[in-house]
Design a protein around this motif. Structure first.
Motif, PDB file in Angstrom:
ATOM      1  N   MET A 155      -7.762  10.055   1.382  1.00  0.00           N
ATOM      2  CA  MET A 155      -6.958   9.044   0.587  1.00  0.00           C
ATOM      3  C   MET A 155      -7.758   7.819   0.653  1.00  0.00           C
ATOM      4  N   SER A 156      -7.642   7.188  -0.512  1.00  0.00           N
ATOM      5  CA  SER A 156      -8.454   5.856  -0.862  1.00  0.00           C
ATOM      6  C   SER A 156      -7.202   4.853  -1.303  1.00  0.00           C
ATOM      7  N   MET A 157      -7.417   3.629  -0.817  1.00  0.00           N
ATOM      8  CA  MET A 157      -6.575   2.526  -0.969  1.00  0.00           C
ATOM      9  C   MET A 157      -7.097   1.643  -2.060  1.00  0.00           C
ATOM     10  N   LEU A 158      -6.670   1.240  -3.033  1.00  0.00           N
ATOM     11  CA  LEU A 158      -7.428   0.268  -4.038  1.00  0.00           C
ATOM     12  C   LEU A 158      -7.100  -1.113  -3.871  1.00  0.00           C
ATOM     13  N   ILE A 159      -8.010  -1.868  -3.489  1.00  0.00           N
ATOM     14  CA  ILE A 159      -7.595  -3.587  -3.058  1.00  0.00           C
ATOM     15  C   ILE A 159      -8.349  -4.242  -4.072  1.00  0.00           C
ATOM     16  N   LYS A 160      -7.342  -5.264  -4.568  1.00  0.00           N
ATOM     17  CA  LYS A 160      -7.994  -5.906  -5.775  1.00  0.00           C
ATOM     18  C   LYS A 160      -7.641  -7.375  -5.617  1.00  0.00           C
ATOM     19  N   CYS A 195     -11.209   1.567  -0.214  1.00  0.00           N
ATOM     20  CA  CYS A 195     -11.406   1.883   1.224  1.00  0.00           C
ATOM     21  C   CYS A 195     -10.685   3.407   1.590  1.00  0.00           C
ATOM     22  N   GLY A 196     -11.758   4.433   1.651  1.00  0.00           N
ATOM     23  CA  GLY A 196     -11.288   5.843   1.791  1.00  0.00           C
ATOM     24  C   GLY A 196     -11.388   6.079   3.085  1.00  0.00           C
ATOM     25  N   ILE A 197     -10.414   7.030   3.459  1.00  0.00           N
ATOM     26  CA  ILE A 197      -9.851   7.370   4.944  1.00  0.00           C
ATOM     27  C   ILE A 197     -10.085   9.133   4.759  1.00  0.00           C
ATOM     28  N   GLY A 198     -10.600   9.824   5.888  1.00  0.00           N
ATOM     29  CA  GLY A 198     -10.544  11.056   5.850  1.00  0.00           C
ATOM     30  C   GLY A 198     -10.069  11.225   7.252  1.00  0.00           C
ATOM     31  N   ILE A 199      -9.008  12.207   7.305  1.00  0.00           N
ATOM     32  CA  ILE A 199      -8.445  12.473   8.750  1.00  0.00           C
ATOM     33  C   ILE A 199      -8.301  13.994   8.854  1.00  0.00           C
ATOM     34  N   THR A 231      -2.786   0.590  -4.989  1.00  0.00           N
ATOM     35  CA  THR A 231      -2.317   2.014  -5.199  1.00  0.00           C
ATOM     36  C   THR A 231      -3.229   2.964  -4.256  1.00  0.00           C
ATOM     37  N   VAL A 232      -2.553   3.896  -3.943  1.00  0.00           N
ATOM     38  CA  VAL A 232      -3.075   4.975  -3.043  1.00  0.00           C
ATOM     39  C   VAL A 232      -3.636   6.211  -3.894  1.00  0.00           C
ATOM     40  N   PHE A 276       0.872  -1.339  -0.007  1.00  0.00           N
ATOM     41  CA  PHE A 276       0.024  -0.041   0.125  1.00  0.00           C
ATOM     42  C   PHE A 276       0.927   1.182  -0.076  1.00  0.00           C
ATOM     43  N   GLY A 277       0.583   1.911  -0.979  1.00  0.00           N
ATOM     44  CA  GLY A 277       1.530   3.272  -1.277  1.00  0.00           C
ATOM     45  C   GLY A 277       2.866   3.229  -1.986  1.00  0.00           C
ATOM     46  N   LYS A 278       2.810   1.915  -2.600  1.00  0.00           N
ATOM     47  CA  LYS A 278       4.019   1.489  -3.538  1.00  0.00           C
ATOM     48  C   LYS A 278       3.813   2.699  -4.937  1.00  0.00           C
TER      49      LYS A 278
END
Ligand code: BT5
Length: 250
Positions: free
Chosen positions: A69-74, A130-134, A41-42, A14-16
Motif C-alpha cells: 500500500m501507498s499513502m498520498l501526502i499532499k 509513503c509505500g509500505i510492504g508487509i 488517498t491510499v 488516511f484511508g478515507k
C-alpha cells in the motif's frame, strides 16, 4: 475489501479514499500516476509486478499474501528530509503489528533477525508517497530471500486478515503523522529510539559506494544514524544509505 478496511479505521484522513487494484506494477508508481487524488488517498494492490525497494532494489510482492500500500501526502510538512516519514511509518507499523517487531534503521521492520516489512518514501513535486510492504500470510520466500525475510504467518503459524492489519497501520500512522506534523521528528524520536535494534551494534553503512564501518551509537535529532568510526562520529541520513550488521543482516 474497502469496506472491511473502512470498518476498522478510526481516524479521518488516511484511508478515507481508497484505490484498490488486484494487480499493479507498484503502488508507489500508481500513486504517482494518480497524483491529483486527494491528500490521504491510499493505494492498495493484491499483487505488484514491479514492487520497488530503495536504491533500485525490488520488493517481492506475491499475490494474496502481503499488504502492498501507498499513502498520498499532499500537505506541507516540517521535514528536513522526506525519509523522516519512513521513520514515522516504521513506528506506526511496529505499533500496529506488535509481535516484538523492531526497526532496523532506517526502514526495515524485523522480527528477530528477519525482515517482515519495508517502507519506501518518495517525493514527487510537492507530494510525498509513503509505500509500505508487509509480509502477512506468506508461506515461503524465493531462495535469495529465505535467509532474510519472514512473515507474520511464518512467525506465528496463524493466518491474519490483511484488511484488518492494513487499517490498524493506517490508524497508527495517522496518529503519529499528526504529532509529526505539529512538532517534527522530535515527537516520534523517543519511540523510534526504543524500537531501533541497530543501536549498540557494529555496522557497515554503504553511502555512494563508500563503506563507513563503526559502532551505531545514536540517532540524530533529524533521524540520522550516528556511527562512531575510527575517524570520529559520522551521521548518515536514511535516503541513500544501506546498513548491514557487521556480523549479519541485522
Ligand atoms: C524496502 O527497500 O524495504 C522498501 C520496500 C517497500 C515496498 C512497498 S510495497 C508498497 C510500495 N510499492 C512499492 O513498489 N514499494 C512499496 P530496501 O530497504 O531497499 O529493501 C529491499 C530489499 O529487501 C531487497 O533487496 C531484498 O533483499 C529484500 N526484500 C525484497 N522483497 C522482500 C520481502 N517481500 N520481504 C522481505 N525482504 C524483502
Amino acid at each position: 475489501m474497502k469496506k472491511q478496511i473502512k470498518n476498522t479505521l478510526n481516524q479521518t484522513v488516511f484511508g478515507k479514499n481508497i484505490v484498490y487494484m488486484r494487480v499493479c506494477d507498484s503502488t508507489n508508481e500508481l500513486a504517482k500516476r494518480e497524483i491529483t487524488m486527494p491528500h490521504g488517498t491510499v493505494f492498495i494492490a493484491n499483487k505488484q509486478t514491479k514492487g520497488k525497494g530503495r536504491l533500485g532494489r525490488s520488493w517481492e510482492s506475491e499475490k494474496n499474501s502481503g499488504i502492498y500500500m501507498s499513502m498520498l501526502i499532499k500537505e506541507p510538512l516540517p521535514l528536513t528530509d522526506v525519509s523522516q516519514l519512513t521513520l514515522v511509518a516504521g513506528v506506526a507499523v511496529c505499533r500496529a503489528l506488535g509481535y516484538d517487531t523492531k526497526i532496523k534503521w532506517p526502514n526495515d521492520i524485523v522480527i528477530g533477525t528477519r525482515k517482515v516489512c519495508g517502507i519506501l518514501t518518495e517525493k514527487t513535486g510537492d507530494a510525498i508517497i509513503c509505500g509500505i510492504g508487509i509480509n502477512v500470510n506468506t508461506k515461503s520466500f524465493p531462495h535469495h530471500l529465505s535467509e532474510i525475510a519472514t512473515s507474520l504467518y511464518i512467525e506465528s503459524g496463524e493466518k491474519f486478515d490483511r484488511d484488518y492489519i492494513c487499517a490498524l497501520v493506517l490508524n497508527e500512522f495517522e496518529l503519529l503523522y499528526n504529532q509529526f506534523k505539529e512538532g517534527g521528528f522530535a515527537e516520534i524520536y523517543g519511540q523510534y529510539f526504543d524500537l531501533c535494534i541497530t543501536l549498540g551494534h557494529d555496522v557497515v553503512a554503504t553511502q555512494n559506494g563508500e563503506e563507513i564501518c563503526g559502532f551505531a551509537c545514536g540517532i540524530s535529532p533529524e533521524g540520522g544514524l550516528i556511527i562512531d568510526t575510527e575517524e570520529g562520529e559520522v551521521t548518515v541520513s536514511s535516503g541513500e544509505v544501506s546498513v548491514r550488521g557487521m556480523y549479519g543482516y541485522v
